[in-house]
Design an enzyme around this catalytic site. Structure first.
Site, PDB file in Angstrom:
ATOM      1  N   LYS A 117      56.517   7.744  53.640  1.00 34.50           N
ATOM      2  CA  LYS A 117      56.147   8.560  55.101  1.00 34.50           C
ATOM      3  C   LYS A 117      55.044   7.577  55.438  1.00 34.50           C
ATOM      4  CE  LYS A 117      57.794  10.953  56.732  1.00 34.50           C
ATOM      5  NZ  LYS A 117      58.675  10.898  57.803  1.00 34.50           N
TER       6      LYS A 117
ATOM      7  N   GLN B 238      55.033  17.696  57.320  1.00 32.97           N
ATOM      8  CA  GLN B 238      55.839  18.036  56.067  1.00 32.97           C
ATOM      9  C   GLN B 238      54.815  18.645  54.924  1.00 32.97           C
ATOM     10  OE1 GLN B 238      56.467  15.220  58.004  1.00 32.97           O
ATOM     11  NE2 GLN B 238      58.587  14.311  57.735  1.00 32.97           N
TER      12      GLN B 238
ATOM     13  N   ASP C 285      60.963   6.322  49.895  1.00 34.70           N
ATOM     14  CA  ASP C 285      62.220   6.458  50.364  1.00 34.70           C
ATOM     15  C   ASP C 285      62.936   5.100  49.890  1.00 34.70           C
ATOM     16  OD1 ASP C 285      60.529   8.013  52.081  1.00 34.70           O
ATOM     17  OD2 ASP C 285      62.690   8.599  52.626  1.00 34.70           O
TER      18      ASP C 285
HETATM   19  O1  MRU Z   1      60.914  11.865  56.941  1.00 33.27           O
HETATM   20  P1  MRU Z   1      61.104  12.624  55.547  1.00 33.27           P
HETATM   21  O2  MRU Z   1      60.690  14.004  55.466  1.00 33.27           O
HETATM   22  O3  MRU Z   1      62.469  12.592  55.020  1.00 33.27           O
HETATM   23  O4  MRU Z   1      60.331  11.823  54.618  1.00 33.27           O
HETATM   24  C1  MRU Z   1      60.101  12.034  53.257  1.00 33.27           C
HETATM   25  C2  MRU Z   1      59.151  11.141  52.328  1.00 33.27           C
HETATM   26  O5  MRU Z   1      58.725  10.226  53.151  1.00 33.27           O
HETATM   27  C3  MRU Z   1      59.313  11.410  51.059  1.00 33.27           C
HETATM   28  O6  MRU Z   1      58.080  11.049  50.538  1.00 33.27           O
HETATM   29  C4  MRU Z   1      60.249  10.619  50.316  1.00 33.27           C
HETATM   30  O7  MRU Z   1      61.481  10.658  50.896  1.00 33.27           O
HETATM   31  C5  MRU Z   1      60.285  10.887  48.910  1.00 33.27           C
HETATM   32  S1  MRU Z   1      61.173  12.393  48.566  1.00 33.27           S
HETATM   33  C6  MRU Z   1      61.010  12.713  46.860  1.00 33.27           C
END
Ligand code: MRU
Length: 361
Positions: free
Chosen positions: A253, A201, A242
């Site tokens: 993450k 990402q 999250d």
């Molecule tokens: O697996 P993902 O790409 O959904 O993980 C996203 C993250 O870990 C972001 O840092 C988190 O959702 C915050 S987004 C503002």
């Protein structure tokens, strides 16, 4: 969309258009969701990702279910049954981000406040709610940016992980919102972008957003962050979340925890930027967060090519928990929580919004 040229989430003529983030940065394509089941697939398979973005998508997923009820001329009772199923399907699509449950519980409260509503009124009411959730997220991110910019010194070198940008939210971003706000304020900053294995990402999405905006950025492998910190090249770290527990422990993450430990060792401030909708007061600590475990193939294959011998096992946790004691501050739309703990976290919900006040001085 705010601060990105692509409308990554769009509600048009009763359908939800989602940018397929799996294809970034090289291909711009959209998934058109016509039912809540399409939204469940889009979230599970990560066409749309990032805690606030999946929360917004779930809110529109509920509207799609109400639309299905309307098209089938369901009674309001039968509509409510379908919405209950749709809510639990959406909540179950990914387990870690609390924003999914937050969005469906907003819809549930609307339904219990409007117990006499017809199916048509339910559709209109839930559509308005989803639009509000979407718009509020963007405005909260601007407030997070404003509240966080004072933590960013002139010429700061900032490290970030994963993507907590416009594409992970309704727009503007949380961690990237802080960086954007600092740039808008005239600060010169540069960003180290962790590539963020296994789904990249950082390399695919954060780098894409920063390049689009002309913010100086350097891509690094996840495992070089420690060396770069030890070389004195990082002034602060800012990441998203999250789910944040009542005591301030933050799920984000996978790899975020290691960064926080390294930051502590090197005396580098470690900030988590997140809206209040990411704080889950129903859990007392990070130990209660369900950490998503994804397919082994995400580790053993890159771009469809196998990179490991057949038969090797792989363990693919998508998130980890950073204990509150490693977090310098949590940046929210209601203000900055320094050295977060249970009392300060509860208190931030009672704080008014000081953003407008400050902007009309
Ligand atoms: O697996 P993902 O790409 O959904 O993980 C996203 C993250 O870990 C972001 O840092 C988190 O959702 C915050 S987004 C503002």
């Amino acid at each position: 969309m705010s601060n990105n040229s692509i409308e990554h989430i769009a509600w048009r003529e009763g359908k939800l258009h989602l940018l397929d983030q799996r294809l970034l940065p090289h291909k711009i394509a959209f998934k058109v969701c016509e039912s809540h089941r399409d939204v469940v697939t889009a979230i599970k398979e990560m066409y749309v990702r990032g805690a606030p973005a999946i929360g917004i998508s779930a809110a529109f997923g509920i509207v799609l279910a109400a639309g299905e009820a309307l098209s089938k001329s369901f009674s309001s009772g039968k509509t409510r049954e379908l919405l209950k199923t749709a809510s639990s399907d959406l909540e179950g699509s990914r387990p870690t981000a609390v924003n999914l449950k937050w969005a469906t519980s907003k819809a549930k409260s609307w339904l219990s406040d409007n117990i006499e509503a017809s199916t048509e009124e339910i559709y209109t009411g839930l559509e308005m709610l989803a639009r509000d959730i979407f718009a509020d997220d963007i405005s909260n991110n601007r407030k997070i940016g404003f509240n966080g910019l004072k933590l960013v010194p002139q010429n700061a070198a900032i490290l970030t992980h994963c993507n907590a940008g416009a594409l992970a939210t309704g727009g503007y971003g949380t961690a990237l919102g802080v960086i954007r706000a600092a740039v808008e304020e005239g600060k010169k900053v540069s960003v180290f972008v962790d590539e963020t294995r296994p789904l990249l990402q950082g390399a695919r999405i954060t780098a894409f957003e920063l390049i689009e905006e002309g913010i100086p950025a350097t891509l690094i492998t996840d495992n070089s962050a420690g060396y770069i910190m030890s070389a004195g090249k990082v002034d602060l770290i800012v990441v998203g979340a999250d789910r944040i527990a009542a005591n301030g422990d933050a799920a984000n993450k996978i790899g975020t925890y290691s960064l926080a430990v390294l930051a502590k060792y090197h005396g580098i401030p470690f900030y988590v930027a997140a809206p209040l909708s990411t704080i889950d007061l129903s859990i007392s600590s990070g130990a209660e967060v369900v950490i998503e475990e994804r397919s082994e193939n995400e580790i053993t294959f890159i771009g469809g090519n196998s990179i490991a011998p057949e038969g090797i096992k792989a363990l693919n946790y998508a998130f980890d928990i950073t204990p509150a004691e490693l977090i310098t501050a949590i940046i929210t739309e209601n203000g900055v929580i320094e050295k977060p703990d249970k009392v300060k976290i509860a208190d931030i919900f009672t704080k008014g919004d000081t953003f407008l006040e400050k902007h009309t001085d």
